[in-house]
Design an enzyme around this catalytic site. Sequence first.
Site: not given
Length: 302
Positions: A121, A98, A54
Amino acid sequence: MTAKLIKGTEIREEILEEIAAEVKEIKEKKGVVPGLVTILVGANPASISYVTLKIKTADRLGFKEIQDDQPEDISEADLLAIIDKYNKDDSIHGILVQLPLPKHIDDKKILNAIDPDKDVDGFHPVNVGRLMIGGAEVKFAPCTPAGIQEMIVRAGVETSGAEVVVVGRSNIVGKPIANMMVQKGPGANSTVTIVHTRTQDLAAHCKRADILIVAAGVPGLVKPEWIKPGACVIDVGVNRVGEKVSEKTGKKIAILRGDVDFDAAKEIAGSITPVPGGVGPMTITMLMKNTLNSMKYKLGMM
Ligand code: NAP
């Protein structure tokens, strides 16, 4: 018939180039770049490799990237305070925690603490609700479903009036992609069926699908005879079925298989995604797009 391959690796490059060009243009005109913070708790090797990818992608696009690594034993209160800090930071447009988090931390509490307008997200209940309403309400579609829809559209597959069958009803893939395909609007307007382990005749449903989206996590679940000739098949499944030695690096790597019997299915489908190299590369790509969009919302450009 041999199906057209819908390659996520190629579509990713197209989209990343579009994002990079837009970032450059906005930076020149307005002097700001998208800011993304990635919070990693502990040292789970899989999480480290996702986060690294990422960060690399964000760097390549000219984003401001903060990697905020925290120790495994951080308290829930301290983690909430860190999220609060980034919620208030105007240079940050996307906050990503995460998963998985250590057991002593309630991941729902943490994800729900993220400002919904920075929840790139798309997992915050506010964004799930916005997705359900559809249209202009939607800010951030969750990344894997957003990638699936983008692949279908860019492959030139007609979605309006199409029978879409989604295998799987998880909150991260099955339910959101089904919801997105049923909305009124471009890349959607489909007639959608969701099937799962309690569905009585899985094969019969799959056989009706003009677009078959499979996210079950069961290698080879979908048999070639379940596929309607000419259908578009999106295989989301990523299943480790063994190990092999990489020709490039000489290191052991996982052998990955999808939920569809690819070799036989490609002789029947009109278009199909491979595994690996299909849906997989799209998730991080759409995360970057959501982060760019977050900045654009803030600048009043969307
Ligand atoms: P999940 O939470 O385990 O959900 C799987 C769904 O499939 C459940 O709804 C389950 O039904 C259904 N299912 C399982 N076996 C079935 C069967 N035999 N017949 C019918 N339905 C069945 O999985 P997920 O998180 O959605 O992930 C699905 C797959 O996609 C996994 O292989 C995962 O690794 C992959 N994935 C890939 C990406 C990516 O490429 N970027 C991202 C996310 C996930 P019930 O609800 O009835 O149990």
